[in-house]
Design a protein around this motif. Structure first.
Motif, PDB file in Angstrom:
ATOM      1  N   ARG A   1     -23.264 -11.813 -52.469  1.00  0.00           N
ATOM      2  CA  ARG A   1     -22.879 -12.928 -51.618  1.00  0.00           C
ATOM      3  C   ARG A   1     -21.915 -12.406 -50.565  1.00  0.00           C
ATOM      4  O   ARG A   1     -21.156 -11.460 -50.816  1.00  0.00           O
ATOM      5  CB  ARG A   1     -22.234 -14.063 -52.416  1.00  0.00           C
ATOM      6  CG  ARG A   1     -23.175 -14.777 -53.381  1.00  0.00           C
ATOM      7  CD  ARG A   1     -24.268 -15.534 -52.652  1.00  0.00           C
ATOM      8  NE  ARG A   1     -25.111 -16.294 -53.560  1.00  0.00           N
ATOM      9  CZ  ARG A   1     -26.181 -15.807 -54.187  1.00  0.00           C
ATOM     10  NH1 ARG A   1     -26.533 -14.532 -54.008  1.00  0.00           N
ATOM     11  NH2 ARG A   1     -26.903 -16.570 -54.990  1.00  0.00           N
TER      12      ARG A   1
ATOM     13  N   THR B   1     -18.985 -13.416 -47.445  1.00  0.00           N
ATOM     14  CA  THR B   1     -18.078 -14.399 -46.859  1.00  0.00           C
ATOM     15  C   THR B   1     -17.467 -13.802 -45.593  1.00  0.00           C
ATOM     16  O   THR B   1     -17.298 -12.585 -45.482  1.00  0.00           O
ATOM     17  CB  THR B   1     -16.954 -14.801 -47.834  1.00  0.00           C
ATOM     18  OG1 THR B   1     -16.193 -13.637 -48.196  1.00  0.00           O
ATOM     19  CG2 THR B   1     -17.536 -15.438 -49.085  1.00  0.00           C
TER      20      THR B   1
ATOM     21  N   THR C   1     -13.553 -16.782 -56.409  1.00  0.00           N
ATOM     22  CA  THR C   1     -14.997 -17.031 -56.353  1.00  0.00           C
ATOM     23  C   THR C   1     -15.754 -15.990 -57.164  1.00  0.00           C
ATOM     24  O   THR C   1     -16.666 -16.322 -57.936  1.00  0.00           O
ATOM     25  CB  THR C   1     -15.474 -17.013 -54.891  1.00  0.00           C
ATOM     26  OG1 THR C   1     -14.827 -18.061 -54.172  1.00  0.00           O
ATOM     27  CG2 THR C   1     -16.979 -17.184 -54.801  1.00  0.00           C
TER      28      THR C   1
ATOM     29  N   ARG D   1     -17.976 -16.354 -60.756  1.00  0.00           N
ATOM     30  CA  ARG D   1     -19.323 -15.817 -60.969  1.00  0.00           C
ATOM     31  C   ARG D   1     -19.386 -14.955 -62.224  1.00  0.00           C
ATOM     32  O   ARG D   1     -20.351 -15.026 -63.015  1.00  0.00           O
ATOM     33  CB  ARG D   1     -19.742 -14.996 -59.734  1.00  0.00           C
ATOM     34  CG  ARG D   1     -21.004 -14.144 -59.906  1.00  0.00           C
ATOM     35  CD  ARG D   1     -22.230 -14.973 -60.243  1.00  0.00           C
ATOM     36  NE  ARG D   1     -23.419 -14.146 -60.360  1.00  0.00           N
ATOM     37  CZ  ARG D   1     -23.784 -13.467 -61.452  1.00  0.00           C
ATOM     38  NH1 ARG D   1     -23.011 -13.522 -62.532  1.00  0.00           N
ATOM     39  NH2 ARG D   1     -24.878 -12.755 -61.473  1.00  0.00           N
TER      40      ARG D   1
ATOM     41  N   LYS E   1     -23.058 -17.711 -62.842  1.00  0.00           N
ATOM     42  CA  LYS E   1     -23.692 -18.359 -61.691  1.00  0.00           C
ATOM     43  C   LYS E   1     -22.743 -18.314 -60.495  1.00  0.00           C
ATOM     44  O   LYS E   1     -21.530 -18.485 -60.649  1.00  0.00           O
ATOM     45  CB  LYS E   1     -24.029 -19.821 -62.010  1.00  0.00           C
ATOM     46  CG  LYS E   1     -25.063 -19.993 -63.119  1.00  0.00           C
ATOM     47  CD  LYS E   1     -25.357 -21.463 -63.351  1.00  0.00           C
ATOM     48  CE  LYS E   1     -26.397 -21.658 -64.453  1.00  0.00           C
ATOM     49  NZ  LYS E   1     -26.697 -23.096 -64.684  1.00  0.00           N
ATOM     50  N   TRP E   2     -23.333 -18.114 -59.333  1.00  0.00           N
ATOM     51  CA  TRP E   2     -22.511 -18.109 -58.129  1.00  0.00           C
ATOM     52  C   TRP E   2     -22.068 -19.530 -57.784  1.00  0.00           C
ATOM     53  O   TRP E   2     -22.893 -20.439 -57.730  1.00  0.00           O
ATOM     54  CB  TRP E   2     -23.303 -17.561 -56.946  1.00  0.00           C
ATOM     55  CG  TRP E   2     -23.410 -16.066 -56.896  1.00  0.00           C
ATOM     56  CD1 TRP E   2     -24.515 -15.321 -57.149  1.00  0.00           C
ATOM     57  CD2 TRP E   2     -22.371 -15.145 -56.562  1.00  0.00           C
ATOM     58  NE1 TRP E   2     -24.234 -13.993 -57.006  1.00  0.00           N
ATOM     59  CE2 TRP E   2     -22.923 -13.847 -56.635  1.00  0.00           C
ATOM     60  CE3 TRP E   2     -21.019 -15.284 -56.208  1.00  0.00           C
ATOM     61  CZ2 TRP E   2     -22.176 -12.692 -56.364  1.00  0.00           C
ATOM     62  CZ3 TRP E   2     -20.281 -14.145 -55.942  1.00  0.00           C
ATOM     63  CH2 TRP E   2     -20.854 -12.871 -56.013  1.00  0.00           C
ATOM     64  N   PRO E   3     -20.786 -19.746 -57.541  1.00  0.00           N
ATOM     65  CA  PRO E   3     -20.353 -21.029 -56.982  1.00  0.00           C
ATOM     66  C   PRO E   3     -20.736 -21.080 -55.510  1.00  0.00           C
ATOM     67  O   PRO E   3     -21.191 -20.090 -54.931  1.00  0.00           O
ATOM     68  CB  PRO E   3     -18.831 -20.984 -57.160  1.00  0.00           C
ATOM     69  CG  PRO E   3     -18.492 -19.532 -57.137  1.00  0.00           C
ATOM     70  CD  PRO E   3     -19.662 -18.821 -57.773  1.00  0.00           C
ATOM     71  N   ASP E   4     -20.554 -22.221 -54.900  1.00  0.00           N
ATOM     72  CA  ASP E   4     -20.841 -22.378 -53.475  1.00  0.00           C
ATOM     73  C   ASP E   4     -19.868 -21.511 -52.666  1.00  0.00           C
ATOM     74  O   ASP E   4     -18.656 -21.685 -52.763  1.00  0.00           O
ATOM     75  CB  ASP E   4     -20.692 -23.842 -53.091  1.00  0.00           C
ATOM     76  CG  ASP E   4     -21.137 -24.122 -51.659  1.00  0.00           C
ATOM     77  OD1 ASP E   4     -21.263 -23.170 -50.871  1.00  0.00           O
ATOM     78  OD2 ASP E   4     -21.347 -25.306 -51.333  1.00  0.00           O
ATOM     79  N   VAL E   5     -20.402 -20.555 -51.897  1.00  0.00           N
ATOM     80  CA  VAL E   5     -19.539 -19.693 -51.096  1.00  0.00           C
ATOM     81  C   VAL E   5     -19.523 -20.131 -49.630  1.00  0.00           C
ATOM     82  O   VAL E   5     -19.168 -19.354 -48.742  1.00  0.00           O
ATOM     83  CB  VAL E   5     -19.976 -18.210 -51.192  1.00  0.00           C
ATOM     84  CG1 VAL E   5     -19.843 -17.704 -52.612  1.00  0.00           C
ATOM     85  CG2 VAL E   5     -21.390 -18.010 -50.661  1.00  0.00           C
ATOM     86  N   GLY E   6     -19.887 -21.377 -49.363  1.00  0.00           N
ATOM     87  CA  GLY E   6     -19.820 -21.908 -48.009  1.00  0.00           C
ATOM     88  C   GLY E   6     -18.397 -21.958 -47.496  1.00  0.00           C
ATOM     89  O   GLY E   6     -17.429 -22.049 -48.262  1.00  0.00           O
TER      90      GLY E   6
ATOM     91  N   ASN F   1     -16.019 -24.959 -48.673  1.00  0.00           N
ATOM     92  CA  ASN F   1     -15.452 -24.849 -50.022  1.00  0.00           C
ATOM     93  C   ASN F   1     -14.355 -23.799 -50.091  1.00  0.00           C
ATOM     94  O   ASN F   1     -13.320 -24.000 -50.733  1.00  0.00           O
ATOM     95  CB  ASN F   1     -16.554 -24.508 -51.022  1.00  0.00           C
ATOM     96  CG  ASN F   1     -17.405 -25.706 -51.382  1.00  0.00           C
ATOM     97  OD1 ASN F   1     -17.121 -26.826 -50.949  1.00  0.00           O
ATOM     98  ND2 ASN F   1     -18.454 -25.499 -52.142  1.00  0.00           N
TER      99      ASN F   1
ATOM    100  N   ASP G   1     -19.001 -20.082 -41.691  1.00  0.00           N
ATOM    101  CA  ASP G   1     -20.397 -19.769 -42.002  1.00  0.00           C
ATOM    102  C   ASP G   1     -20.930 -18.939 -40.843  1.00  0.00           C
ATOM    103  O   ASP G   1     -20.970 -19.408 -39.699  1.00  0.00           O
ATOM    104  CB  ASP G   1     -21.206 -21.055 -42.185  1.00  0.00           C
ATOM    105  CG  ASP G   1     -20.757 -21.843 -43.415  1.00  0.00           C
ATOM    106  OD1 ASP G   1     -20.482 -21.209 -44.448  1.00  0.00           O
ATOM    107  OD2 ASP G   1     -20.686 -23.087 -43.322  1.00  0.00           O
TER     108      ASP G   1
END
Length: 318
Positions: free
Chosen positions: A221, A223, A244, A248, A253-258, A261, A292
């Protein structure tokens, strides 16, 4: 340097090659540097003189564009507008003067000593093609028009100039230290400022490409922080990114990396961590700036999945 050592130094060579070819400096050494201090002094003198004329600034912009050097230098300054080409070029000049030229024209000698030869080349490189894919293409076109210069003529001059070939054993040294093959089997979270002129943000594209080719993109992922500077993160941004990654690791599981958030998470850490040192060294409050963002492709990717190619010496390149 997520593009790997070979690609990073090839990119530095591309920019330096355009600089020397278009702005003079017959004594300037691009590779096999024998006197780093004198070489850097010569380069800085040519750089300073070029910055004083419209023609010089246009050619410096082209040199910067071939390395995708961003037009944003000071971390706490606003990013220049997309059409503010003059400000972008000034910032690229500062990157060259303060950061990139010492690496390209002096510190390369230390690399060559370790590698026992030159690990970079530009034989077979199409600079017209690279400019078309550069993030700074529009800036270069505009500044050439303002300066009354023919961009086509300068690109032709680069095409006709004598090119540089590498030493195979030196490439092999850099491949070990380091070239990526995308073979990751643990979670990896990258964090990059969008205005990084030392390790440009397009490195992220090079890394994702090789990870994807190896079938491991689910482990990766990315950022991004909208700020100039190399690793110019606030403590809050760093902590939010680390949290973050820990989530994981703990949940599988990956959390939302938007960006939304991550900015919320960083803001929640409070004013003690949402700070940054300004150019005077004073600590000032700075809000989180996750964004983003999708970086453009790296201009000269070279990785562990590249295929064989041959110039004067065997090499591997995308």
């Amino acid at each position: 340097m997520l593009s790997g050592g070979v690609a990073t130094w090839n990119t530095a060579l591309d920019s330096a090659f355009a600089f020397k070819t278009l702005l003079g400096g017959s004594g300037l050494q691009l590779v096999n540097i024998t006197d780093p201090t004198a070489n850097l002094t010569l380069a800085e003198g040519i750089l300073g003189a070029a910055q004083k004329t419209p023609q010089g600034r246009a050619r410096l912009a082209l040199s910067s564009a071939l390395a995708d050097t961003p037009g944003w230098f000071f971390p706490l300054s606003p990013e220049p507008a997309a059409n503010d080409f003059a400000s972008q070029q000034v910032n690229q000049f500062i990157w060259a003067q303060m950061v990139d030229f010492p690496f390209a024209f002096a510190l390369r000698a230390e690399l060559e000593f370790r590698a026992q030869g030159n690990a970079s080349w530009n034989k077979g490189v199409n600079y017209r093609h690279q400019l078309e894919h550069s993030a700074s293409r529009n800036e270069v076109v505009a500044l050439y028009e303002q300066a009354g210069l023919s961009l086509d003529a300068d690109l032709e001059a680069l095409e006709d100039a004598v090119r540089i070939s590498p030493d195979r054993h030196a490439i092999e040294y850099l491949e070990k230290n380091i070239v990526y093959n995308g073979d990751i089997h643990i979670p990896v979270l990258t964090l990059h400022t969008t205005g990084d002129g030392l390790v440009v943000v397009e490195n992220e594209s090079a890394y994702r490409q090789v990870v994807r080719e190896d079938g491991n993109v689910e482990f990766l992922r990315r950022t991004f922080v909208a700020r100039a500077g190399h690793c110019a993160f606030t403590p809050a941004e760093t902590i939010a990114a680390v949290q973050t990654l820990l989530t994981r690791l703990e949940t599988g599981k990956w959390p939302d990396v938007g960006a939304s958030n991550l900015n919320t998470a960083a803001t929640a850490l409070g004013p003690f961590f949402n700070i940054f040192a300004n150019s005077q060294g004073t600590i000032v409050p700075v809000p989180p700036a996750f964004v983003d963002f999708r970086p453009r492709p790296y201009l000269r990717a070279f990785d562990g999945e590249a295929e064989e190619c041959e110039f004067d010496s065997p090499c591997r390149e995308h």
